[in-house]
Design a protein around this motif. Structure first.
Motif, PDB file in Angstrom:
ATOM      1  N   UNK A  50       0.842  -1.197   0.000  1.00 42.68           N
ATOM      2  CA  UNK A  50       0.000   0.000   0.000  1.00 42.68           C
ATOM      3  C   UNK A  50       0.877   1.247   0.000  1.00 42.68           C
ATOM      4  N   UNK A  51       1.949   1.216   0.777  1.00 41.07           N
ATOM      5  CA  UNK A  51       2.876   2.350   0.809  1.00 41.07           C
ATOM      6  C   UNK A  51       3.458   2.620  -0.572  1.00 41.07           C
ATOM      7  N   UNK A  52       3.951   1.580  -1.241  1.00 40.27           N
ATOM      8  CA  UNK A  52       4.560   1.759  -2.557  1.00 40.27           C
ATOM      9  C   UNK A  52       3.562   2.317  -3.568  1.00 40.27           C
ATOM     10  N   UNK A  53       2.356   1.758  -3.583  1.00 40.31           N
ATOM     11  CA  UNK A  53       1.352   2.231  -4.530  1.00 40.31           C
ATOM     12  C   UNK A  53       0.956   3.669  -4.229  1.00 40.31           C
ATOM     13  N   UNK A  54       0.787   3.984  -2.959  1.00 36.79           N
ATOM     14  CA  UNK A  54       0.368   5.339  -2.595  1.00 36.79           C
ATOM     15  C   UNK A  54       1.406   6.389  -2.939  1.00 36.79           C
ATOM     16  N   UNK A  55       2.657   6.138  -2.594  1.00 34.00           N
ATOM     17  CA  UNK A  55       3.710   7.111  -2.897  1.00 34.00           C
ATOM     18  C   UNK A  55       3.891   7.248  -4.408  1.00 34.00           C
ATOM     19  N   UNK A  56       3.766   6.145  -5.143  1.00 34.70           N
ATOM     20  CA  UNK A  56       3.850   6.230  -6.605  1.00 34.70           C
ATOM     21  C   UNK A  56       2.752   7.130  -7.163  1.00 34.70           C
ATOM     22  N   UNK A  57       1.549   7.050  -6.595  1.00 33.43           N
ATOM     23  CA  UNK A  57       0.461   7.908  -7.060  1.00 33.43           C
ATOM     24  C   UNK A  57       0.806   9.373  -6.840  1.00 33.43           C
ATOM     25  N   UNK A  58       1.376   9.704  -5.693  1.00 35.25           N
ATOM     26  CA  UNK A  58       1.790  11.086  -5.445  1.00 35.25           C
ATOM     27  C   UNK A  58       2.903  11.502  -6.399  1.00 35.25           C
ATOM     28  N   UNK A  59       3.871  10.636  -6.610  1.00 30.15           N
ATOM     29  CA  UNK A  59       4.969  10.964  -7.518  1.00 30.15           C
ATOM     30  C   UNK A  59       4.487  11.169  -8.953  1.00 30.15           C
ATOM     31  N   UNK A  60       3.373  10.522  -9.309  1.00 24.84           N
ATOM     32  CA  UNK A  60       2.816  10.689 -10.659  1.00 24.84           C
ATOM     33  C   UNK A  60       1.950  11.931 -10.774  1.00 24.84           C
ATOM     34  N   UNK A  61       1.663  12.594  -9.653  1.00 25.66           N
ATOM     35  CA  UNK A  61       0.955  13.858  -9.732  1.00 25.66           C
ATOM     36  C   UNK A  61      -0.375  13.936  -9.026  1.00 25.66           C
ATOM     37  N   UNK A  62      -0.802  12.875  -8.329  1.00 27.83           N
ATOM     38  CA  UNK A  62      -2.064  12.954  -7.589  1.00 27.83           C
ATOM     39  C   UNK A  62      -1.984  14.067  -6.548  1.00 27.83           C
ATOM     40  N   UNK A  63      -3.116  14.711  -6.295  1.00 25.57           N
ATOM     41  CA  UNK A  63      -3.124  15.822  -5.355  1.00 25.57           C
ATOM     42  C   UNK A  63      -3.321  15.396  -3.915  1.00 25.57           C
ATOM     43  N   UNK A  64      -4.190  14.413  -3.686  1.00 27.52           N
ATOM     44  CA  UNK A  64      -4.535  13.950  -2.343  1.00 27.52           C
ATOM     45  C   UNK A  64      -4.435  12.437  -2.330  1.00 27.52           C
ATOM     46  N   UNK A  65      -3.815  11.899  -1.262  1.00 24.04           N
ATOM     47  CA  UNK A  65      -3.654  10.457  -1.132  1.00 24.04           C
ATOM     48  C   UNK A  65      -4.334   9.971   0.139  1.00 24.04           C
ATOM     49  N   UNK A  66      -5.087   8.876  -0.003  1.00 27.13           N
ATOM     50  CA  UNK A  66      -5.699   8.204   1.138  1.00 27.13           C
ATOM     51  C   UNK A  66      -5.360   6.721   1.050  1.00 27.13           C
ATOM     52  N   UNK A  67      -5.028   6.124   2.193  1.00 24.87           N
ATOM     53  CA  UNK A  67      -4.676   4.716   2.260  1.00 24.87           C
ATOM     54  C   UNK A  67      -5.634   4.016   3.201  1.00 24.87           C
ATOM     55  N   UNK A  68      -6.201   2.911   2.758  1.00 27.66           N
ATOM     56  CA  UNK A  68      -7.064   2.084   3.601  1.00 27.66           C
ATOM     57  C   UNK A  68      -6.435   0.708   3.670  1.00 27.66           C
ATOM     58  N   UNK A  69      -5.979   0.342   4.875  1.00 33.94           N
ATOM     59  CA  UNK A  69      -5.218  -0.896   5.034  1.00 33.94           C
ATOM     60  C   UNK A  69      -5.558  -1.526   6.378  1.00 33.94           C
TER      61      UNK A  69
END
Length: 287
Positions: free
Chosen positions: A44-63
């Protein structure tokens, strides 16, 4: 006869430029990553940080709830929500109204990284599909693809913006047979069967039969966590406004070239999935 597909090159991508949202972080969308277990929060960490690095504005993680505190420290940029677990540490499929609300408010939901139980994943996938709005984009990865293979008509005719990111094992479940050597053809078959864009080892296909292939990926990408990075990268590109096929092509290229950029430091194999993350913004910016 081998299937025909277009090679993904910098020139092709420059002619298919990514949206560049203006304004605050809301203009680049909210990505929700649903996944993890007591033993696999790193996905989940890897996917979430990748989303931010690709330009997402807001990140939410449900784990899994037992990992939520650690994730919130490791990814301070994200809202982290703990989901109930069963005795084996898998996220349960009855997480209540909180997850449904997050799904309803998200622009992109990525389901699957780090999940490890097919039955609970199936319940989670149904919850996500019920709660997601018609405009919400979805990325289905890992166990979410196994769940989809048990309900192959789940997306057909829905009109949803969905990208499936199978590896060869997951493709075998989705196809109900071993994939052949022509991965262009296999991606096209999967896209038509499941009514979704498919990204299969750099082979991209749409339900209407369009296809592309990324040819610069190397052996080093075959490392633990690499698929989680790719799924998050895709989610981030969707969040900033790319359409599913465009996001899949850009993500395949950025994933492969980010790996190439690590080769001078680490060699062709031996770099880590988390080391791909810092290469993503520069790779995207220099196409």
């Amino acid at each position: 006869m081998p299937s025909r597909s277009d090679v993904i090159t910098p020139a092709l991508l420059r002619d298919w430029a990514l949206p560049v949202p203006t304004g605050g972080k809301e203009a680049r969308g909210t990505v929700l990553v649903v996944g993890g277990s007591r033993f696999t929060p790193g996905a989940v960490l890897l996917a979430g940080v990748a989303a931010l690095r690709a330009g997402a504005g807001v990140l939410q993680l449900a784990a899994a709830e037992s990992t939520a505190a650690a994730l919130s420290i490791q990814v301070p940029e994200a809202l982290v929500v703990g989901l109930p677990e069963n005795r084996d540490g898998a996220v349960r499929g009855d997480p209540g109204d909180l997850l449904g609300g997050l799904v309803a408010d998200a622009d992109v939901v990525a389901v699957g990284p780090g999940l490890n139980d097919i039955d609970t994943t199936t319940e989670l996938l149904r919850l996500v599909l019920d709660a997601a709005g018609p405009e919400t984009a979805l990325v289905l990865d890992a166990y979410a693809l196994g769940a989809l293979s048990h309900e192959p008509d789940l997306l057909v005719g829905s009109g949803r913006r969905v990208v499936l990111t199978p590896n060869l094992t997951e493709a075998r479940h989705l196809l109900d047979r071993d994939p052949g050597d022509d991965l262009d053809a296999e991606a096209i078959e999967l896209a038509g069967r499941y009514d979704a864009v498919v990204s299969l080892y750099g082979h991209i296909a749409t339900p209407d039969g369009r296809a592309w292939r990324e040819e610069s990926g190397d052996a080093g990408l075959g490392t633990s966590g690499s698929g989680d990075v790719r799924a998050g990268l895709l989610a981030g590109l969707l969040s900033r406004g790319a359409d599913p096929a465009q996001a899949a092509c850009w993500a395949a290229f950025a994933h492969a070239v980010s790996g190439q950029r690590l080769v001078p430091r680490y060699g062709r194999i031996g770099f880590l999935a988390r080391e791909l993350l810092d290469e993503i913004p520069y790779t995207l910016a220099t196409v």
